[in-house]
Write a protein that holds these residues in place. Structure first.
Motif, mmCIF file in Angstrom:
data_model
loop_
_atom_site.group_PDB
_atom_site.id
_atom_site.type_symbol
_atom_site.label_atom_id
_atom_site.label_comp_id
_atom_site.label_asym_id
_atom_site.label_seq_id
_atom_site.Cartn_x
_atom_site.Cartn_y
_atom_site.Cartn_z
ATOM 1 N N SER A 18 -3.255 0.338 11.996
ATOM 2 C CA SER A 18 -2.145 -0.189 12.510
ATOM 3 C C SER A 18 -0.802 0.188 11.687
ATOM 4 C CB SER A 18 -2.388 -1.796 12.599
ATOM 5 O OG SER A 18 -2.267 -2.311 11.386
ATOM 6 N N ARG A 42 -10.919 -1.910 9.913
ATOM 7 C CA ARG A 42 -11.448 -2.212 11.228
ATOM 8 C C ARG A 42 -11.687 -0.688 11.970
ATOM 9 N NH1 ARG A 42 -5.972 -5.171 13.057
ATOM 10 N NH2 ARG A 42 -5.229 -3.873 11.562
ATOM 11 N N ASP A 67 -13.069 -1.594 2.483
ATOM 12 C CA ASP A 67 -12.081 -2.832 2.162
ATOM 13 C C ASP A 67 -11.584 -2.543 0.700
ATOM 14 O OD1 ASP A 67 -11.158 -5.042 1.429
ATOM 15 O OD2 ASP A 67 -12.772 -6.569 1.778
ATOM 16 N N LEU A 68 -10.297 -2.290 0.615
ATOM 17 C CA LEU A 68 -9.448 -1.917 -0.429
ATOM 18 C C LEU A 68 -9.512 -3.030 -1.467
ATOM 19 C CD1 LEU A 68 -7.340 0.778 0.917
ATOM 20 C CD2 LEU A 68 -9.130 1.275 -0.180
ATOM 21 N N SER A 69 -9.933 -4.130 -1.046
ATOM 22 C CA SER A 69 -9.560 -5.289 -1.926
ATOM 23 C C SER A 69 -10.936 -5.321 -2.872
ATOM 24 C CB SER A 69 -9.410 -6.713 -1.474
ATOM 25 O OG SER A 69 -10.545 -7.067 -0.515
ATOM 26 N N ALA A 94 -2.127 1.209 2.760
ATOM 27 C CA ALA A 94 -2.423 -0.101 3.145
ATOM 28 C C ALA A 94 -1.870 -1.105 2.205
ATOM 29 C CB ALA A 94 -4.135 -0.036 2.693
ATOM 30 N N GLY A 95 -1.613 -2.285 2.787
ATOM 31 C CA GLY A 95 -0.976 -3.552 2.229
ATOM 32 C C GLY A 95 -1.153 -4.781 2.820
ATOM 33 N N SER A 145 5.537 1.502 -1.076
ATOM 34 C CA SER A 145 6.187 0.215 -1.768
ATOM 35 C C SER A 145 6.830 -0.516 -0.643
ATOM 36 C CB SER A 145 6.845 0.636 -2.992
ATOM 37 O OG SER A 145 7.557 -0.535 -3.525
ATOM 38 N N SER A 146 8.038 -0.934 -1.080
ATOM 39 C CA SER A 146 9.041 -1.758 -0.089
ATOM 40 C C SER A 146 10.374 -2.022 -0.802
ATOM 41 C CB SER A 146 8.318 -3.016 0.095
ATOM 42 O OG SER A 146 9.199 -3.752 0.642
ATOM 43 N N TYR A 159 4.168 -10.916 -3.085
ATOM 44 C CA TYR A 159 4.370 -9.616 -2.451
ATOM 45 C C TYR A 159 5.179 -8.787 -3.101
ATOM 46 C CZ TYR A 159 5.319 -6.079 1.127
ATOM 47 O OH TYR A 159 5.529 -5.157 1.774
ATOM 48 N N PRO A 189 10.515 1.400 2.305
ATOM 49 C CA PRO A 189 11.329 0.971 3.611
ATOM 50 C C PRO A 189 11.557 -0.517 3.479
ATOM 51 C CG PRO A 189 8.706 1.274 3.892
ATOM 52 C CD PRO A 189 9.022 1.404 2.489
ATOM 53 N N GLU A 195 2.275 -5.088 12.604
ATOM 54 C CA GLU A 195 1.339 -6.330 12.588
ATOM 55 C C GLU A 195 1.756 -7.424 11.502
ATOM 56 O OE1 GLU A 195 -2.722 -5.817 12.530
ATOM 57 O OE2 GLU A 195 -2.655 -4.589 14.548
HETATM 58 N N1 LIG Z 1 6.140 -4.155 7.847
HETATM 59 C C1 LIG Z 1 7.082 -4.223 6.923
HETATM 60 O O1 LIG Z 1 8.225 -5.040 6.990
HETATM 61 C C2 LIG Z 1 6.828 -3.441 5.744
HETATM 62 C C3 LIG Z 1 8.100 -3.285 5.105
HETATM 63 C C4 LIG Z 1 8.069 -2.454 3.787
HETATM 64 C C5 LIG Z 1 6.826 -2.176 3.353
HETATM 65 N N2 LIG Z 1 5.876 -2.386 4.232
HETATM 66 C C6 LIG Z 1 4.634 -1.623 3.600
HETATM 67 O O2 LIG Z 1 3.966 -0.823 4.582
HETATM 68 C C7 LIG Z 1 2.482 -0.835 4.329
HETATM 69 C C8 LIG Z 1 1.922 -0.860 5.863
HETATM 70 O O3 LIG Z 1 2.195 -2.071 6.441
HETATM 71 P P1 LIG Z 1 2.429 -2.546 7.954
HETATM 72 O O4 LIG Z 1 3.735 -3.062 8.010
HETATM 73 O O5 LIG Z 1 2.144 -1.189 8.702
HETATM 74 O O6 LIG Z 1 1.379 -3.489 8.192
HETATM 75 P P2 LIG Z 1 0.117 -3.652 9.183
HETATM 76 O O7 LIG Z 1 0.435 -3.098 10.489
HETATM 77 O O8 LIG Z 1 -0.318 -4.795 8.756
HETATM 78 O O9 LIG Z 1 -1.043 -2.425 8.336
HETATM 79 C C9 LIG Z 1 -1.617 -2.661 7.309
HETATM 80 C C10 LIG Z 1 -2.702 -1.869 7.293
HETATM 81 O O10 LIG Z 1 -3.278 -1.798 5.817
HETATM 82 C C11 LIG Z 1 -4.782 -2.449 6.052
HETATM 83 N N3 LIG Z 1 -5.222 -2.782 5.053
HETATM 84 C C12 LIG Z 1 -5.016 -4.422 4.829
HETATM 85 N N4 LIG Z 1 -5.766 -4.857 4.038
HETATM 86 C C13 LIG Z 1 -6.814 -3.830 3.710
HETATM 87 C C14 LIG Z 1 -7.889 -3.780 3.001
HETATM 88 N N5 LIG Z 1 -8.248 -5.025 2.148
HETATM 89 N N6 LIG Z 1 -8.604 -2.691 3.011
HETATM 90 C C15 LIG Z 1 -8.183 -1.687 3.535
HETATM 91 N N7 LIG Z 1 -6.903 -1.760 4.543
HETATM 92 C C16 LIG Z 1 -6.357 -2.792 4.391
HETATM 93 C C17 LIG Z 1 -4.807 -2.627 7.537
HETATM 94 O O11 LIG Z 1 -5.989 -2.283 8.269
HETATM 95 P P3 LIG Z 1 -7.295 -3.145 8.470
HETATM 96 O O12 LIG Z 1 -6.853 -4.679 8.727
HETATM 97 O O13 LIG Z 1 -7.929 -2.710 9.501
HETATM 98 O O14 LIG Z 1 -8.141 -3.073 7.198
HETATM 99 C C18 LIG Z 1 -3.881 -1.947 8.312
HETATM 100 O O15 LIG Z 1 -4.092 -0.781 8.702
HETATM 101 C C19 LIG Z 1 2.043 -1.852 3.415
HETATM 102 O O16 LIG Z 1 1.822 -1.281 2.242
HETATM 103 C C20 LIG Z 1 3.355 -2.957 3.630
HETATM 104 O O17 LIG Z 1 3.518 -3.467 2.462
HETATM 105 C C21 LIG Z 1 5.827 -2.926 5.618
#
Ligand SMILES: NC(=O)c1ccc[n+]([C@@H]2O[C@H](COP(=O)([O-])OP(=O)(O)OC[C@H]3O[C@@H](n4cnc5c(N)ncnc54)[C@H](OP(=O)(O)O)[C@@H]3O)[C@@H](O)[C@H]2O)c1
Length: 271
Positions: A18, A42, A67-69, A94-95, A145-146, A159, A189, A195
């Protein structure tokens, strides 16, 4: 160092089911003709993306459900990924986050966040760097990162700290790497429409968020151009510059008001 070329090369994208990871995978396939290793928990979402990319972008795709945790999953995944020696690049994306009062963050959830956002990133980076140092192959690693790494965000305190860890880790580690053909990039970013930010608590902050396509494009640009640290968006970059000049207490205080208001509004909406 010449820029990375992804055509017909194998790139790992974690968190590809996602958001940012899924969109970066799409752009790498359609615009760069990269072969992809898609990793997340997923399976159904990864399989759907694989089918789409193989059919419409005509690239090869492998799916790894992990599962990366869980450290055993991390090790099993990276063993499989490095086995054939073909990996050219990796995006550790992943995060997970937690937006709420830190006092209400369950300890198990905190540990899962730490394992996913920090421990797995270090564990995978160790193996990836070792691989490129040993083989001398060309390639690159992008760690997501972020901006929360440079601007600690109240109500996302833990976080923010996980993202600060990986920023600092990568910025220091890059100077230990000897392979001149390998680069390590950290991507910072601001908020993105994914999501992660779809929950009620983020409702009031939607106006701040960047479209995911743009965030993915900028991330790939930073990766390909082998930037050391990269913040997407001119306003974010200017903001990042001032954040480094102004006292953290002042900025975090301002952010606290914005995030607390969003949280209170979401809580009111739920009652
Ligand atoms: N959205 C923001 O505002 C934002 C801003 C700055 C940085 N970021 C960073 O961008 C990255 C991507 O986030 P996103 O915004 O795209 O969020 P997202 O749509 O929630 O996507 C998170 C992804 O990480 C995977 N994930 C989570 N826990 C996991 C686990 N234990 N093992 C394997 N995969 C796992 C999820 O896949 P499954 O659930 O299928 O495992 C999903 O594909 C993250 O590192 C986040 O910190 C996001």
């Amino acid at each position: 160092m010449s820029k990375l070329h992804f055509k017909n090369k194998w790139i790992l994208v974690t968190g590809a089911s996602s958001g940012l990871g899924e969109e970066m995978a799409r752009q790498l396939a359609f615009q760069h003709q990269a072969n992809l290793i898609l990793l997340a928990r997923r399976k159904d979402k990864l399989e759907l993306l694989k089918a789409e990319l193989e059919k419409d972008a005509k690239v090869s795709v492998r799916v790894i459900v992990a599962d990366l945790s869980n450290l055993e999953d991390v090790d099993r995944a990276i063993d499989g990924i490095l086995k054939d020696g073909q990996l050219y690049g990796a995006i550790l994306n992943a995060g997970v986050t937690y937006f709420g009062r830190h006092a209400e963050l369950p300890w198990e959830q905190f540990q899962t966040m730490l394992q996913t956002n920090v421990v797995s990133v270090v564990r995978l980076t160790n193996r990836l760097v070792d691989h490129f140092e040993t083989t001398g192959n060309e390639g690159g690693l992008l760690i997501v990162s972020s901006m929360a790494a440079i601007l600690p965000i109240p109500y996302q305190s833990a976080y923010s700290a996980t993202k600060a860890f990986v920023l600092s880790f990568a910025n220091a580690l890059t100077h230990e790497i000897k392979n001149p053909l390998f680069s390590l990039t950290v991507y910072l970013p601001g908020g993105i429409v994914t999501e992660m930010t779809a929950g009620e608590n983020f409702h009031d902050l939607q106006g701040w968020l960047m479209p995911v396509k743009e965030a993915a494009k900028d991330g790939i640009y930073a990766f390909q151009s082998r930037k050391s640290t990269y913040i997407p968006g001119l306003l974010n970059r200017i903001g990042g510059y001032f954040m480094n000049l102004l006292p953290k207490k002042f900025i975090a205080g301002k952010m606290s008001k914005v995030y607390e208001r969003a949280l209170l509004k979401a809580e009111k909406g739920n009652n």
